[in-house]
Scaffold this motif. Structure first.
Motif, PDB file in Angstrom:
ATOM      1  N   GLY A  63      39.569 -29.069  -8.975  1.00 12.48           N
ATOM      2  CA  GLY A  63      39.640 -30.402  -9.577  1.00 12.48           C
ATOM      3  C   GLY A  63      40.618 -31.320  -8.885  1.00 12.48           C
ATOM      4  O   GLY A  63      41.384 -32.031  -9.529  1.00 12.48           O
ATOM      5  N   GLY A 100      38.939 -35.435 -11.556  1.00 10.95           N
ATOM      6  CA  GLY A 100      37.756 -35.674 -12.384  1.00 10.95           C
ATOM      7  C   GLY A 100      37.008 -36.932 -12.056  1.00 10.95           C
ATOM      8  O   GLY A 100      36.146 -37.361 -12.819  1.00 10.95           O
ATOM      9  N   CYS A 155      35.307 -28.884  -7.977  1.00 10.67           N
ATOM     10  CA  CYS A 155      35.110 -28.396  -9.343  1.00 10.67           C
ATOM     11  C   CYS A 155      33.685 -27.867  -9.502  1.00 10.67           C
ATOM     12  O   CYS A 155      33.185 -27.746 -10.612  1.00 10.67           O
ATOM     13  CB  CYS A 155      35.377 -29.506 -10.346  1.00 10.67           C
ATOM     14  SG  CYS A 155      34.209 -30.882 -10.170  1.00 10.67           S
ATOM     15  N   LEU A 162      29.000 -30.521 -10.961  1.00 12.64           N
ATOM     16  CA  LEU A 162      30.435 -30.774 -10.853  1.00 12.64           C
ATOM     17  C   LEU A 162      30.977 -30.642 -12.266  1.00 12.64           C
ATOM     18  O   LEU A 162      30.581 -31.384 -13.164  1.00 12.64           O
ATOM     19  CB  LEU A 162      30.698 -32.172 -10.298  1.00 12.64           C
ATOM     20  CG  LEU A 162      30.203 -32.428  -8.872  1.00 12.64           C
ATOM     21  CD1 LEU A 162      30.518 -33.869  -8.458  1.00 12.64           C
ATOM     22  CD2 LEU A 162      30.797 -31.450  -7.879  1.00 12.64           C
ATOM     23  N   CYS A 197      33.583 -31.465 -13.618  1.00  9.38           N
ATOM     24  CA  CYS A 197      34.296 -32.633 -14.172  1.00  9.38           C
ATOM     25  C   CYS A 197      33.329 -33.637 -14.774  1.00  9.38           C
ATOM     26  O   CYS A 197      33.755 -34.595 -15.429  1.00  9.38           O
ATOM     27  CB  CYS A 197      35.165 -33.306 -13.116  1.00  9.38           C
ATOM     28  SG  CYS A 197      34.247 -34.184 -11.837  1.00  9.38           S
ATOM     29  N   MET A 230      35.848 -28.881 -16.225  1.00  9.54           N
ATOM     30  CA  MET A 230      36.889 -28.808 -15.180  1.00  9.54           C
ATOM     31  C   MET A 230      38.268 -28.821 -15.802  1.00  9.54           C
ATOM     32  O   MET A 230      39.122 -27.983 -15.475  1.00  9.54           O
ATOM     33  CB  MET A 230      36.723 -29.990 -14.200  1.00  9.54           C
ATOM     34  CG  MET A 230      37.763 -30.067 -13.095  1.00  9.54           C
ATOM     35  SD  MET A 230      39.368 -30.784 -13.566  1.00  9.54           S
ATOM     36  CE  MET A 230      38.975 -32.524 -13.602  1.00  9.54           C
ATOM     37  N   CYS A 290      40.465 -34.150  -7.341  1.00  5.05           N
ATOM     38  CA  CYS A 290      40.446 -35.614  -7.528  1.00  5.05           C
ATOM     39  C   CYS A 290      40.719 -35.999  -8.977  1.00  5.05           C
ATOM     40  O   CYS A 290      40.678 -37.178  -9.329  1.00  5.05           O
ATOM     41  CB  CYS A 290      39.134 -36.214  -7.031  1.00  5.05           C
ATOM     42  SG  CYS A 290      37.731 -35.933  -8.130  1.00  5.05           S
ATOM     43  N   GLY A 329      34.901 -37.316  -9.712  1.00  2.00           N
ATOM     44  CA  GLY A 329      33.603 -37.042  -9.100  1.00  2.00           C
ATOM     45  C   GLY A 329      33.619 -37.281  -7.603  1.00  2.00           C
ATOM     46  O   GLY A 329      32.576 -37.568  -7.006  1.00  2.00           O
ATOM     47  N   ALA A 330      34.790 -37.164  -6.980  1.00  3.04           N
ATOM     48  CA  ALA A 330      34.917 -37.543  -5.578  1.00  3.04           C
ATOM     49  C   ALA A 330      35.305 -36.409  -4.642  1.00  3.04           C
ATOM     50  O   ALA A 330      35.377 -36.615  -3.432  1.00  3.04           O
ATOM     51  CB  ALA A 330      35.953 -38.656  -5.458  1.00  3.04           C
ATOM     52  N   CYS A 331      35.571 -35.211  -5.170  1.00  2.00           N
ATOM     53  CA  CYS A 331      36.076 -34.153  -4.282  1.00  2.00           C
ATOM     54  C   CYS A 331      35.178 -32.923  -4.215  1.00  2.00           C
ATOM     55  O   CYS A 331      35.222 -32.176  -3.247  1.00  2.00           O
ATOM     56  CB  CYS A 331      37.483 -33.730  -4.705  1.00  2.00           C
ATOM     57  SG  CYS A 331      37.529 -32.781  -6.253  1.00  2.00           S
ATOM     58  N   ALA A 332      34.427 -32.673  -5.245  1.00  2.00           N
ATOM     59  CA  ALA A 332      33.521 -31.522  -5.328  1.00  2.00           C
ATOM     60  C   ALA A 332      34.254 -30.183  -5.384  1.00  2.00           C
ATOM     61  O   ALA A 332      33.640 -29.150  -5.161  1.00  2.00           O
ATOM     62  CB  ALA A 332      32.482 -31.533  -4.213  1.00  2.00           C
TER      63      ALA A 332
HETATM   64  S1  FES Z   1      37.310 -32.872  -9.926  1.00  2.00           S
HETATM   65 FE1  FES Z   1      36.777 -33.880  -8.099  1.00  2.00          FE
HETATM   66  S2  FES Z   1      34.632 -33.980  -8.192  1.00  2.00           S
HETATM   67 FE2  FES Z   1      35.160 -32.941 -10.004  1.00  2.00          FE
END
Ligand code: FES
Length: 106
Positions: free
Chosen positions: A38, A42, A49, A84, A86, A25, A40, A44-47
């Motif tokens: 990307g 990185g 990426c 993901l 990230c 990411m 959020c 792992g909270a937004c998806a």
């Molecule tokens: S940057 Fe948000 S989940 Fe990967």
């Protein structure tokens, strides 16, 4: 530095040298490659990426962890190649890795 190849849904290919320890990411964001947002940062909270790891490389990128898997299951169009980006750390072993980008992140 390892080379990461990003292929868009339209078939355009972009390459970026990404430092070991950064994520796929981050490599896309730092090189202004459209298709990975990307949002959020990185965590792992937004998806936003989401990517599809080329099947030739899935052994080397490994599998999604439990929380990542839960995020992936909520993404329309995700499949068994989905990750993901990230959550994929670039290593020397991933030099030349290919990821395919979805048509949209929403
Ligand atoms: S940057 Fe948000 S989940 Fe990967």
């Amino acid at each position: 530095m390892p080379l990461v190849r990003y292929i868009t849904a339209e078939g355009n290919e972009y390459e970026a040298e990404v430092p070991v320890g950064n994520t796929i990411m981050q490599g896309a964001v730092d090189n202004m490659i459209d298709g990975i947002l990307g949002e959020c940062g990185g965590a792992g909270a937004c998806a936003t990426c989401h990517c599809f790891v080329d099947t030739d490389w899935s052994d080397k990128t490994g599998e999604a962890g439990d929380s990542e898997q839960e995020m992936l299951e909520a993404i329309p169009g995700a499949d068994e190649r989905s990750r993901l980006s990230c959550q994929i750390e670039v290593t020397a072993e991933l030099d030349g890795v290919v990821v395919h980008l979805p048509a949209a992140q929403f």
